[in-house]
Scaffold this active site. Sequence first.
Site, PDB file in Angstrom:
ATOM      1  N   ASP A   6      14.812  -0.508 -12.995  1.00 55.01           N
ATOM      2  CA  ASP A   6      14.363  -1.283 -11.836  1.00 55.01           C
ATOM      3  C   ASP A   6      13.959  -2.643 -12.395  1.00 55.01           C
ATOM      4  O   ASP A   6      12.901  -2.779 -13.004  1.00 55.01           O
ATOM      5  CB  ASP A   6      13.161  -0.559 -11.197  1.00 55.01           C
ATOM      6  CG  ASP A   6      12.440  -1.421 -10.162  1.00 55.01           C
ATOM      7  OD1 ASP A   6      12.931  -2.515  -9.842  1.00 55.01           O
ATOM      8  OD2 ASP A   6      11.375  -0.981  -9.673  1.00 55.01           O
ATOM      9  N   LYS A  68      13.603 -13.763 -10.989  1.00 59.89           N
ATOM     10  CA  LYS A  68      14.564 -12.990 -10.200  1.00 59.89           C
ATOM     11  C   LYS A  68      14.898 -13.721  -8.894  1.00 59.89           C
ATOM     12  O   LYS A  68      16.000 -13.608  -8.384  1.00 59.89           O
ATOM     13  CB  LYS A  68      13.962 -11.613  -9.891  1.00 59.89           C
ATOM     14  CG  LYS A  68      14.891 -10.697  -9.136  1.00 59.89           C
ATOM     15  CD  LYS A  68      14.338  -9.302  -9.108  1.00 59.89           C
ATOM     16  CE  LYS A  68      15.029  -8.427  -8.108  1.00 59.89           C
ATOM     17  NZ  LYS A  68      14.452  -7.081  -8.089  1.00 59.89           N
ATOM     18  N   GLU A 145      18.075  -1.468  -4.201  1.00 62.01           N
ATOM     19  CA  GLU A 145      16.734  -0.907  -4.405  1.00 62.01           C
ATOM     20  C   GLU A 145      16.333   0.092  -3.308  1.00 62.01           C
ATOM     21  O   GLU A 145      15.837   1.180  -3.620  1.00 62.01           O
ATOM     22  CB  GLU A 145      15.699  -2.033  -4.513  1.00 62.01           C
ATOM     23  CG  GLU A 145      15.797  -2.744  -5.850  1.00 62.01           C
ATOM     24  CD  GLU A 145      15.079  -4.080  -5.871  1.00 62.01           C
ATOM     25  OE1 GLU A 145      14.312  -4.382  -4.942  1.00 62.01           O
ATOM     26  OE2 GLU A 145      15.302  -4.824  -6.838  1.00 62.01           O
ATOM     27  N   ASP A 172      10.492  -1.212   1.972  1.00 66.06           N
ATOM     28  CA  ASP A 172      10.250  -1.578   0.577  1.00 66.06           C
ATOM     29  C   ASP A 172       9.798  -3.032   0.509  1.00 66.06           C
ATOM     30  O   ASP A 172      10.601  -3.945   0.695  1.00 66.06           O
ATOM     31  CB  ASP A 172      11.562  -1.362  -0.201  1.00 66.06           C
ATOM     32  CG  ASP A 172      11.435  -1.735  -1.675  1.00 66.06           C
ATOM     33  OD1 ASP A 172      10.386  -2.279  -2.069  1.00 66.06           O
ATOM     34  OD2 ASP A 172      12.390  -1.471  -2.421  1.00 66.06           O
TER      35      ASP A 172
END
Length: 574
Positions: A6, A68, A145, A172
């Site tokens: 992850d 990211k 994800e 999420d």
Amino acid sequence: MRIGIDLGTTYSLVGVMRDGRAEIVPNALGERQTPSAVSIDDDGTILVGAAARARALTHPERTFRNFKRDMGTDREVGHGGHRFRPEELSALVLRQLVRDAEAALGRPIDEAVVTVPAYFGELQRRATRDACEIAGLHVERLINEPTAAALAYGLHQRDHHPGRESRIAVLDLGGGTFDVSVLEIIEGVIEIQASAGDASLGGEDFVALMVDALSERAKAQWGFDPRSMIHARARLWEACERAKCRLSSDERVEVEVPRPGPRLEGGEPLLLSLSRPEAQALWEPILQRMHPPIRRALRDAGVSPDDVDEVVLVGGATRMPAVADLAQALFGRPALRTISPDEAVAQGAAVQVALKAGDEQLDDVVATDVAPFSLGVSTVESHGRRRLDDVFSPILERGTVLPASRVERFVTAADGQTKIRVEVFQGEHSLCRDNIKLGEYTLQGIPSGTSGEEAIDVRFTYDLNGILEVDMTIVSTGETSTLVIERAPGRMSADQVEQARQVLRTLKFHPREALPNTTALARAESLYTELRGPARELLGTAMRAFRLALEEQEPEVIERCRGELLALVERFKH
Ligand code: AMP
């Protein structure tokens, strides 16, 4: 050996399957989460993880985080002689994760399943692959994800409630992204029915609003803005980040707003108090932005909130009571958090590794995924004598089950036309200019004819990694060309990737075995700049003792002093 990774905005984790169960592999410091942070030390060596994260406060100009968010762009950062693209910074994190996992598992790691936000488009996915390649890691699969989180929960449900059919909504909310997916589990088949999200909505946005509000209050009281100086801003950000997390359990927090000064110490800080209701009022605009992706995922899955049996919360930021309240209000039931919200994604990546490897214990589990956004081309429409260009014609609609391949036929729009420019876009807007351009190709050699006489077939093939291939065929000649989405801005060329790999090999890394010591010192140093009075003195004394021990190189003394230092850090942290 293969692992699941992850690769998060704030933290990254490694998962493996052992005896049919997904587990998190701790890093060199024995911690389950490795901060996605890179810092350049005074002597030019590279620090990754907790030590780097702790330096965000003391060395903000040479410490890099949140890269990211820049994946798929050309945005470079650097310090001194070093310049890094977001892929390179991600590669440094990946390299560290792999090294640590190899040490913990005692086996070399050559392949991985890496997770990406569902809303990562083509460029960001390719950038993630490039990051793996730079780190020398073969990516077996990129998975979304929320799909990973769903797999972790799917397996959990299957094992705990065998035979039960259920529809699950996974919300999420991580550091930088919000994803919603709706899935159905029937007899071991985990089907992702819809997936939607907002790529620029996450826990960090809650912090940003606090930083702004408190800065305004400080400005009104002091006459100057703590955001105007890099050190003061970095410290206020850290203070707000901690205050946000504390507000998940406390009703009121005190935040120290640093007074900007020419040196780190600055002046006497200002103590501002913030209650949970005040914070929630501040956050309301962000909470509102969570509604549209949830509505869209439900609509795409063709279900209403009542049809959802379980609501699952994933991502550190779902610990905020406001988020759990929002989920409860929308779905009419409390949300589940059976798996730690930080670990579900890495666990799911590990499940995917085992599925790919044909693990016997997962024999009856099948997982399907859907495309989280539409992909198509730009076309020109004729309305009588008027022509409307820039029209977006989707070829693969969002929600299409992966892998998928669709073909669409287009005809020439003018007499004697021998070329067609095919422009590929990703998005949901009706006009291409509002969507993201992925690439273009000019198809030549079309036989000349009258308008509409010649046709081309455009085929979109979308693989399980969410990576697109576009083939174009001139129908009358059968000639086919493939569009390589490579030269888009924000994309590294194969040469650049190779070069980055070489550069990574020449970088000086902080020795792994020294990391526990360096991290302890960096954490203490960071806290030291925030403390005052007797606490600061105590910490300072412990730091000096530890530095002396390091110089004298007595392993037992080093260990004892480090333990004492870390105990103080824990004590004074809040
Ligand atoms: P993730 O990307 O899933 O690791 O989520 C990271 C985000 O979760 C960051 O924005 C953190 O500030 C946030 N977070 C972690 N723990 C908490 C907490 N207890 N309360 C509020 N937010 C949290």
